[in-house]
Design an enzyme around this catalytic site. Structure first.
Site, PDB file in Angstrom:
ATOM      1  N   SER A  54      74.561  82.973 -31.301  1.00 31.06           N
ATOM      2  CA  SER A  54      74.971  83.745 -30.286  1.00 31.06           C
ATOM      3  C   SER A  54      74.550  83.369 -29.038  1.00 31.06           C
ATOM      4  O   SER A  54      73.716  82.420 -28.844  1.00 31.06           O
ATOM      5  CB  SER A  54      74.476  85.381 -30.399  1.00 31.06           C
ATOM      6  OG  SER A  54      74.980  85.754 -31.768  1.00 31.06           O
ATOM      7  N   GLY A  55      74.990  83.805 -28.001  1.00 31.39           N
ATOM      8  CA  GLY A  55      74.840  83.539 -26.599  1.00 31.39           C
ATOM      9  C   GLY A  55      75.766  82.396 -25.913  1.00 31.39           C
ATOM     10  O   GLY A  55      75.690  82.021 -24.778  1.00 31.39           O
ATOM     11  N   HIS A  56      76.659  82.113 -26.604  1.00 38.52           N
ATOM     12  CA  HIS A  56      78.017  81.296 -26.257  1.00 38.52           C
ATOM     13  C   HIS A  56      79.284  82.253 -26.293  1.00 38.52           C
ATOM     14  O   HIS A  56      80.351  81.457 -26.179  1.00 38.52           O
ATOM     15  CB  HIS A  56      78.055  80.044 -27.065  1.00 38.52           C
ATOM     16  CG  HIS A  56      76.769  79.177 -27.398  1.00 38.52           C
ATOM     17  ND1 HIS A  56      76.204  78.886 -26.429  1.00 38.52           N
ATOM     18  CD2 HIS A  56      76.198  78.850 -28.663  1.00 38.52           C
ATOM     19  CE1 HIS A  56      75.220  78.199 -26.958  1.00 38.52           C
ATOM     20  NE2 HIS A  56      75.137  78.230 -28.262  1.00 38.52           N
ATOM     21  N   ASP A 109      73.412  74.115 -37.798  1.00 40.43           N
ATOM     22  CA  ASP A 109      74.618  74.392 -38.205  1.00 40.43           C
ATOM     23  C   ASP A 109      74.992  73.365 -39.223  1.00 40.43           C
ATOM     24  O   ASP A 109      75.514  73.754 -40.227  1.00 40.43           O
ATOM     25  CB  ASP A 109      75.643  74.296 -36.892  1.00 40.43           C
ATOM     26  CG  ASP A 109      75.332  75.254 -35.936  1.00 40.43           C
ATOM     27  OD1 ASP A 109      74.161  75.523 -35.396  1.00 40.43           O
ATOM     28  OD2 ASP A 109      76.149  75.986 -35.402  1.00 40.43           O
ATOM     29  N   HIS A 218      72.576  74.729 -25.222  1.00 37.70           N
ATOM     30  CA  HIS A 218      71.387  75.569 -25.309  1.00 37.70           C
ATOM     31  C   HIS A 218      70.294  75.337 -24.169  1.00 37.70           C
ATOM     32  O   HIS A 218      69.188  75.562 -24.378  1.00 37.70           O
ATOM     33  CB  HIS A 218      70.721  75.080 -26.494  1.00 37.70           C
ATOM     34  CG  HIS A 218      71.439  75.116 -27.692  1.00 37.70           C
ATOM     35  ND1 HIS A 218      72.473  74.146 -28.216  1.00 37.70           N
ATOM     36  CD2 HIS A 218      71.848  76.247 -28.540  1.00 37.70           C
ATOM     37  CE1 HIS A 218      73.038  74.505 -29.246  1.00 37.70           C
ATOM     38  NE2 HIS A 218      72.871  75.961 -29.426  1.00 37.70           N
TER      39      HIS A 218
END
Length: 330
Positions: A54-56, A109, A218
């Site tokens: 998350s965060g994108h 990932d 990131h």
């Protein structure tokens, strides 16, 4: 730390509850952290599944819906989802025609999607994987072996998703996704660092009056740090770097992407400079998308992605799509 949150530990589930309330066309499993298009599985269609930290946002949950992803798996902030999420997503969307995992090239990932693929195949799901590695800034980084996966993820999910929506078989959808990735390149620039909820402070030190060229999503360091440049100078550096890495012989789709904290006023002004450089290099632009699509929390900055396309890829790009963050033609 000033953030519109309750506590860092509940940022992701809180957001998922908000997504569920805003988008009844999606099925959001907050506990297991899986977002699925409500009509899944869709008979006769290959299903695309993606995910990441998350965060994108809006990547990836914002791209779930007809013409794009069938499901997305959000991890913790900047942290890969776990294999159980991906297996659950694959089972929820598999119509018997197969599932394509779209994986950004980050070590966590890659490892977790590989493990999930083995588990899903053990449960009878026909599965294929495509790795997105479009970032030209660095060959290896803190998070990757090889090039990072960034803005081209949107192109892969949209174009391959359109092929799946048309009923193309898994092998064909996979081939199209690989072709898009092979013909796409990205480069990002940071004007400020981002702040994760858990850390509560900037992820790296970027002194006033400086910028980072080639940043990762990131906050990974890029090629070099320089004194602040104008929009024109950044466009010159960025687009020339992209075209030097991907000599084009045909038209391109352009994504001018905000990293989360850059106003659209600035992004549109920057797009004008990007288009100028492309015209100077005699590169035909077929389509342009401007906005915040593959972000890095509250980072100020931008990235540029170009994808060389042919008639088929352009037709699939223009095909109808209906997701929270991308919609046209319906």
């Amino acid at each position: 730390m000033r953030m519109l949150i309750n506590v860092p530990e509940t940022v992701v589930p809180d957001a998922l509850r908000g997504i569920a309330a805003a988008h009844p066309e999606l099925t959001v499993d907050v506990e297991n952290r899986v977002i699925v298009r409500r009509d899944a599985p869709v008979a006769g269609q290959v299903a695309l599944v993606s995910g990441g930290g998350s965060g994108h946002e809006p990547l990836h949950g914002g791209f779930v819906g007809p013409g794009m992803l069938a499901a997305a798996c959000p991890g913790e902030v900047f942290t890969s989802p776990v294999p159980d999420q991906m297996v659950r997503a694959a089972a929820a969307v598999d119509s018997g025609e197969g599932v394509l995992f779209v994986v950004k090239n980050y070590t966590g990932d890659v490892l977790n999607f590989d493990m999930a693929a083995e588990l899903a195949e053990d449960e009878g799901v026909q599965l294929a994987k495509v790795l997105v590695d479009d970032d030209i800034a660095v060959t290896d980084s803190l998070y990757t072996a090889g090039r990072r996966g960034t803005g081209a993820t949107l192109f892969v999910e949209k174009i391959a998703g359109a092929a799946a929506e048309e009923g193309a078989p898994l092998e064909r959808v996979e081939s199209i996704a690989r072709r898009v990735n092979d013909n796409a390149r990205s480069f990002g620039v940071a004007l400020s660092a981002c702040t994760t909820p858990a850390k509560g402070s900037p992820t790296f030190d970027l002194p006033p009056g400086e910028l980072e060229l080639g940043i990762g999503i990131h906050g990974e360091p890029g090629r070099e740090r320089r004194a602040m440049m104008t929009s024109r100078e950044i466009a010159d550096f960025t687009v020339h770097a992209l075209l030097d890495d991907l000599p084009t012989s045909g038209p391109v789709i352009v994504l001018v992407n905000g990293m989360g904290a850059t106003p659209l006023l600035e992004l549109y002004g920057f797009n004008a400079e990007v288009q100028r450089v492309l015209a100077e290099r005699r590169v035909a632009v077929a389509r342009t998308l401007v906005g915040n699509y593959v972000t890095s929390l509250d980072m100020a900055g931008c990235s540029v992605t170009i994808c060389q396309i042919d008639e088929e890829l352009l037709r699939l790009w223009d095909a109808p799509v209906q997701t929270p963050a991308l919609r046209w033609g319906r």
